[in-house]
Write a protein that holds these residues in place. Structure first.
Motif, PDB file in Angstrom:
ATOM      1  N   ASN A   1       0.809  -1.221   0.000  1.00 49.62           N
ATOM      2  CA  ASN A   1       0.000   0.000   0.000  1.00 49.62           C
ATOM      3  C   ASN A   1       0.843   1.272   0.000  1.00 49.62           C
ATOM      4  O   ASN A   1       0.302   2.372  -0.034  1.00 49.62           O
ATOM      5  CB  ASN A   1      -0.949   0.007   1.208  1.00 49.62           C
ATOM      6  N   ASP A   2       2.161   1.127   0.039  1.00 51.66           N
ATOM      7  CA  ASP A   2       3.067   2.266   0.014  1.00 51.66           C
ATOM      8  C   ASP A   2       3.138   2.817  -1.414  1.00 51.66           C
ATOM      9  O   ASP A   2       3.473   2.083  -2.342  1.00 51.66           O
ATOM     10  CB  ASP A   2       4.453   1.824   0.479  1.00 51.66           C
ATOM     11  N   PRO A   3       2.815   4.102  -1.628  1.00 49.76           N
ATOM     12  CA  PRO A   3       2.825   4.657  -2.985  1.00 49.76           C
ATOM     13  C   PRO A   3       4.176   4.530  -3.693  1.00 49.76           C
ATOM     14  O   PRO A   3       4.231   4.331  -4.897  1.00 49.76           O
ATOM     15  CB  PRO A   3       2.455   6.127  -2.782  1.00 49.76           C
ATOM     16  N   GLU A   4       5.259   4.633  -2.951  1.00 52.46           N
ATOM     17  CA  GLU A   4       6.586   4.499  -3.554  1.00 52.46           C
ATOM     18  C   GLU A   4       6.810   3.077  -4.055  1.00 52.46           C
ATOM     19  O   GLU A   4       7.331   2.865  -5.151  1.00 52.46           O
ATOM     20  CB  GLU A   4       7.658   4.894  -2.537  1.00 52.46           C
ATOM     21  N   VAL A   5       6.415   2.084  -3.271  1.00 53.74           N
ATOM     22  CA  VAL A   5       6.531   0.683  -3.679  1.00 53.74           C
ATOM     23  C   VAL A   5       5.646   0.416  -4.888  1.00 53.74           C
ATOM     24  O   VAL A   5       6.062  -0.241  -5.845  1.00 53.74           O
ATOM     25  CB  VAL A   5       6.168  -0.262  -2.507  1.00 53.74           C
ATOM     26  N   ILE A   6       4.434   0.943  -4.858  1.00 49.65           N
ATOM     27  CA  ILE A   6       3.511   0.755  -5.983  1.00 49.65           C
ATOM     28  C   ILE A   6       4.096   1.380  -7.251  1.00 49.65           C
ATOM     29  O   ILE A   6       4.075   0.766  -8.317  1.00 49.65           O
ATOM     30  CB  ILE A   6       2.127   1.351  -5.663  1.00 49.65           C
ATOM     31  N   GLY A   7       4.621   2.575  -7.140  1.00 51.54           N
ATOM     32  CA  GLY A   7       5.218   3.244  -8.297  1.00 51.54           C
ATOM     33  C   GLY A   7       6.381   2.473  -8.872  1.00 51.54           C
ATOM     34  O   GLY A   7       6.475   2.279 -10.090  1.00 51.54           O
ATOM     35  N   ARG A   8       7.266   1.999  -8.019  1.00 53.85           N
ATOM     36  CA  ARG A   8       8.426   1.241  -8.498  1.00 53.85           C
ATOM     37  C   ARG A   8       8.013  -0.097  -9.091  1.00 53.85           C
ATOM     38  O   ARG A   8       8.542  -0.524 -10.118  1.00 53.85           O
ATOM     39  CB  ARG A   8       9.412   1.007  -7.356  1.00 53.85           C
ATOM     40  N   SER A   9       7.085  -0.776  -8.445  1.00 54.57           N
ATOM     41  CA  SER A   9       6.618  -2.062  -8.956  1.00 54.57           C
ATOM     42  C   SER A   9       5.909  -1.907 -10.290  1.00 54.57           C
ATOM     43  O   SER A   9       6.099  -2.703 -11.206  1.00 54.57           O
ATOM     44  CB  SER A   9       5.675  -2.731  -7.950  1.00 54.57           C
ATOM     45  N   SER A  10       5.114  -0.871 -10.399  1.00 49.14           N
ATOM     46  CA  SER A  10       4.416  -0.597 -11.652  1.00 49.14           C
ATOM     47  C   SER A  10       5.420  -0.245 -12.749  1.00 49.14           C
ATOM     48  O   SER A  10       5.300  -0.706 -13.891  1.00 49.14           O
ATOM     49  CB  SER A  10       3.414   0.536 -11.458  1.00 49.14           C
ATOM     50  N   ALA A  11       6.409   0.551 -12.427  1.00 47.87           N
ATOM     51  CA  ALA A  11       7.446   0.909 -13.396  1.00 47.87           C
ATOM     52  C   ALA A  11       8.179  -0.332 -13.873  1.00 47.87           C
ATOM     53  O   ALA A  11       8.447  -0.499 -15.068  1.00 47.87           O
ATOM     54  CB  ALA A  11       8.420   1.904 -12.782  1.00 47.87           C
ATOM     55  N   PHE A  12       8.507  -1.233 -12.957  1.00 49.12           N
ATOM     56  CA  PHE A  12       9.185  -2.477 -13.306  1.00 49.12           C
ATOM     57  C   PHE A  12       8.330  -3.304 -14.262  1.00 49.12           C
ATOM     58  O   PHE A  12       8.809  -3.793 -15.289  1.00 49.12           O
ATOM     59  CB  PHE A  12       9.484  -3.262 -12.022  1.00 49.12           C
ATOM     60  N   PHE A  13       7.041  -3.439 -13.954  1.00 48.27           N
ATOM     61  CA  PHE A  13       6.133  -4.218 -14.789  1.00 48.27           C
ATOM     62  C   PHE A  13       6.009  -3.604 -16.190  1.00 48.27           C
ATOM     63  O   PHE A  13       6.154  -4.293 -17.202  1.00 48.27           O
ATOM     64  CB  PHE A  13       4.753  -4.310 -14.129  1.00 48.27           C
TER      65      PHE A  13
END
Length: 119
Positions: free
Chosen positions: A34-46
């Protein structure tokens, strides 16, 4: 020729490594989905992988970087703040897609970490 001797370079690298706060063990910890930074990085990776490997036209590093940047921007919740009111609805849909991809990617990361840690 202006280059340091190998022993001097090794000493500088060792000092730099000691000063670094990076620890490889930190990679083996679950992430907060639920951390926006983690979501952003994970989405960028995908989406970087999507741009580089899956899309047959224009694929390559350039498209991967464009997709990753856009996905990070959208996944971390910064896209709707940067667009005009006319485009806000579209930006919200893009953010929702990016957040969903980022959360699922983070869940997959946590699943892999759980399996690796228990092995």
């Amino acid at each position: 020729t202006g280059q340091a001797a190998p022993s001097e370079r090794a000493t500088r690298m060792a000092r730099s490594a000691e000063a670094s706060e990076f620890k490889a063990e930190d990679l083996l910890k679950p992430v907060d989905i639920n951390d926006p930074e983690v979501i952003g990085r994970s989405s960028a990776f995908f989406f970087a992988h999507l741009g580089y490997l899956i899309i047959p036209v224009l694929k390559g590093v350039t498209l991967a970087v464009i997709f990753a940047g856009a996905a990070y921007f959208a996944g971390s919740g910064r896209l709707t703040k940067a667009v005009s009111k006319d485009n806000e609805g579209t930006a919200m849909k893009v953010e929702e897609l990016s957040v969903a991809a980022g959360q699922n990617s983070a869940k997959l990361w946590n699943f892999v970490i759980e399996k690796v840690s228990s092995a």
